[in-house]
Design a protein around this motif. Structure first.
Motif, PDB file in Angstrom:
ATOM      1  N   UNK A 190      -9.471  58.618  38.914  1.00  0.00           N
ATOM      2  CA  UNK A 190      -9.384  60.062  39.112  1.00  0.00           C
ATOM      3  C   UNK A 190      -8.238  60.398  40.068  1.00  0.00           C
ATOM      4  N   UNK A 191      -8.054  59.586  41.094  1.00  0.00           N
ATOM      5  CA  UNK A 191      -6.961  59.820  42.044  1.00  0.00           C
ATOM      6  C   UNK A 191      -5.605  59.690  41.351  1.00  0.00           C
ATOM      7  N   UNK A 192      -5.461  58.696  40.487  1.00  0.00           N
ATOM      8  CA  UNK A 192      -4.221  58.508  39.736  1.00  0.00           C
ATOM      9  C   UNK A 192      -3.941  59.744  38.887  1.00  0.00           C
ATOM     10  N   UNK A 193      -4.969  60.224  38.206  1.00  0.00           N
ATOM     11  CA  UNK A 193      -4.825  61.415  37.371  1.00  0.00           C
ATOM     12  C   UNK A 193      -4.435  62.632  38.203  1.00  0.00           C
ATOM     13  N   UNK A 194      -5.070  62.794  39.345  1.00  0.00           N
ATOM     14  CA  UNK A 194      -4.772  63.922  40.226  1.00  0.00           C
ATOM     15  C   UNK A 194      -3.337  63.868  40.724  1.00  0.00           C
ATOM     16  N   UNK A 195      -2.904  62.694  41.127  1.00  0.00           N
ATOM     17  CA  UNK A 195      -1.552  62.527  41.670  1.00  0.00           C
ATOM     18  C   UNK A 195      -0.472  62.868  40.647  1.00  0.00           C
ATOM     19  N   UNK A 196      -0.768  62.638  39.379  1.00  0.00           N
ATOM     20  CA  UNK A 196       0.230  62.824  38.323  1.00  0.00           C
ATOM     21  C   UNK A 196       0.075  64.153  37.579  1.00  0.00           C
ATOM     22  N   UNK A 197      -0.744  65.046  38.097  1.00  0.00           N
ATOM     23  CA  UNK A 197      -1.050  66.282  37.380  1.00  0.00           C
ATOM     24  C   UNK A 197       0.201  67.021  36.911  1.00  0.00           C
ATOM     25  N   UNK A 198       1.054  67.406  37.837  1.00  0.00           N
ATOM     26  CA  UNK A 198       2.185  68.252  37.467  1.00  0.00           C
ATOM     27  C   UNK A 198       3.265  67.468  36.729  1.00  0.00           C
ATOM     28  N   UNK A 205       1.003  70.308  28.655  1.00  0.00           N
ATOM     29  CA  UNK A 205      -0.231  70.782  29.268  1.00  0.00           C
ATOM     30  C   UNK A 205      -1.441  70.381  28.428  1.00  0.00           C
ATOM     31  N   UNK A 206      -1.275  70.363  27.103  1.00  0.00           N
ATOM     32  CA  UNK A 206      -2.379  69.973  26.225  1.00  0.00           C
ATOM     33  C   UNK A 206      -2.779  68.521  26.469  1.00  0.00           C
ATOM     34  N   UNK A 207      -1.787  67.658  26.656  1.00  0.00           N
ATOM     35  CA  UNK A 207      -2.085  66.247  26.924  1.00  0.00           C
ATOM     36  C   UNK A 207      -2.786  66.096  28.266  1.00  0.00           C
ATOM     37  N   UNK A 208      -2.353  66.879  29.264  1.00  0.00           N
ATOM     38  CA  UNK A 208      -3.022  66.810  30.562  1.00  0.00           C
ATOM     39  C   UNK A 208      -4.494  67.196  30.433  1.00  0.00           C
ATOM     40  N   UNK A 212      -7.777  64.874  31.133  1.00  0.00           N
ATOM     41  CA  UNK A 212      -8.859  65.316  32.013  1.00  0.00           C
ATOM     42  C   UNK A 212     -10.218  65.179  31.345  1.00  0.00           C
ATOM     43  N   UNK A 213     -10.285  65.507  30.062  1.00  0.00           N
ATOM     44  CA  UNK A 213     -11.559  65.384  29.345  1.00  0.00           C
ATOM     45  C   UNK A 213     -11.991  63.926  29.233  1.00  0.00           C
ATOM     46  N   UNK A 214     -11.022  63.036  29.110  1.00  0.00           N
ATOM     47  CA  UNK A 214     -11.355  61.597  29.066  1.00  0.00           C
ATOM     48  C   UNK A 214     -12.098  61.158  30.321  1.00  0.00           C
TER      49      UNK A 214
END
Length: 322
Positions: A190-198, A205-208, A212-214
């Motif tokens: 989750x931290x990795x995902x958060x760090x790479x958000x932007x 944006x659709x892939x992001x 997130x749903x994953x």
């Protein structure tokens, strides 16, 4: 927070040895690339490989070329087409691809019948015609075995957008591999995902949102399966070119974190900088530098994590030209 600065741990990138100045080409020479050696070499650990030399063809050696079907051509001698080294090269490539699980990228020699990534000449067996539709035999096998690996040719690195995209993917893949080595947990994923958000949002944006749903059901599914699905979605997403419009949209999202912290004049300056970038009047580094300035004076714990603002070493100058 993901450790993205000061980039102390270098990504390991395989590279066609001739690009580093190794005298391994068919004529005993090299194709040294100064940008790769003098600039990228400061931040990347290179692993030089010459598949033709490593399968024992010698230096110097008779020239070889691709012949036949452009999808799966044979690798044969130019002077003697009966000299066929295809099977030997394919076996070596498959073995090498399995050995290279710790690399975060590959830079290949363009036009090479062994290492070319795309548009390599494939000669007809029945005429003197050739089509630039082939992929080098070694490159094809490596990319098949490691489909997520960032791969580029040295010639395409002269395109500033492709260059930044490739190095960006190398660093993301490097951080992903470090995450796996350090120990994958729901929290670290989750931290990795958060760090790479932007960073991800700039590409799609659709892939992001899909990523997130994953991560929304980490307690119900096997973590390794989710992680595999995650990186399978992430790396192809990052391969897409980012337009100025997409970058500008992300910058406007980020500006929301400052709207209550900076003056009206500062907000106008920041908005004008974003618009100047969107119109193509300035490079991306201009608004990015302004954002860094404001966040230094108005620290935000969430934005301090965002890889988008520091995706690779500044001294590479990659955002000075896009």
């Amino acid at each position: 927070m993901t450790d993205n600065t000061p980039f102390a741990a270098q990504p390991r990138v395989a590279i066609s040895a001739c690009l580093l100045g190794h005298n391994v080409r068919y004529d005993g020479g090299h194709k040294q690339d100064r940008y790769i050696i003098e600039t990228l070499g400061k931040y990347i650990e290179f692993l030089p490989i010459c598949p033709e030399a490593e399968i024992g063809l010698g230096v110097p050696r008779p020239t070889i070329r691709l012949m036949g079907d452009h999808v799966h051509p044979r690798l044969v001698g130019v002077a003697d087409p009966n000299w066929d080294v295809t099977d030997k090269m394919e076996q070596f490539a498959a073995k090498k691809a399995d050995e290279l699980r710790d690399i975060s990228g590959y830079i290949l020699k363009k036009n090479s019948p062994s290492c070319g990534m795309e548009r390599v000449k494939v000669y007809s067996e029945t005429s003197h015609q050739n089509l630039r539709k082939g992929t080098g035999v070694f490159a094809r096998i490596v990319m098949h075995h490691q489909p997520l690996l960032p791969v580029e040719e040295e010639g395409r690195l002269n395109d500033y957008v492709l260059r930044e995209n490739f190095i960006n993917r190398v660093y993301v893949y490097h951080r992903w591999k470090r995450l796996l080595v350090s120990g994958l947990t729901p929290a670290t994923l989750i931290a990795f995902h958060t760090d790479h958000k932007y960073l991800v949002m700039a590409h799609s944006q659709a892939a992001y949102q899909r990523l997130g749903r994953l991560l929304s059901n980490l307690s119900d599914m096997d973590l390794s399966t989710i992680a595999d699905d995650y990186i399978q979605e992430l790396m192809p997403t990052l391969k897409r070119r980012v337009t100025r419009k997409r970058h500008a949209n992300v910058l406007q999202h980020i500006m929301g974190y400052l709207k209550k912290l900076i003056s009206s004049d500062d907000k106008r300056e920041l908005a004008a900088s974003i618009e100047a970038y969107r119109r193509g009047e300035t490079p991306l580094i201009v608004p990015i530098t302004l954002f860094r300035h404001y966040f230094r004076h108005h620290p935000d714990s969430y934005m301090s994590r965002q890889i988008y603002l520091h995706p690779h070493p500044d001294s590479l100058g990659l955002r000075n030209t896009i």
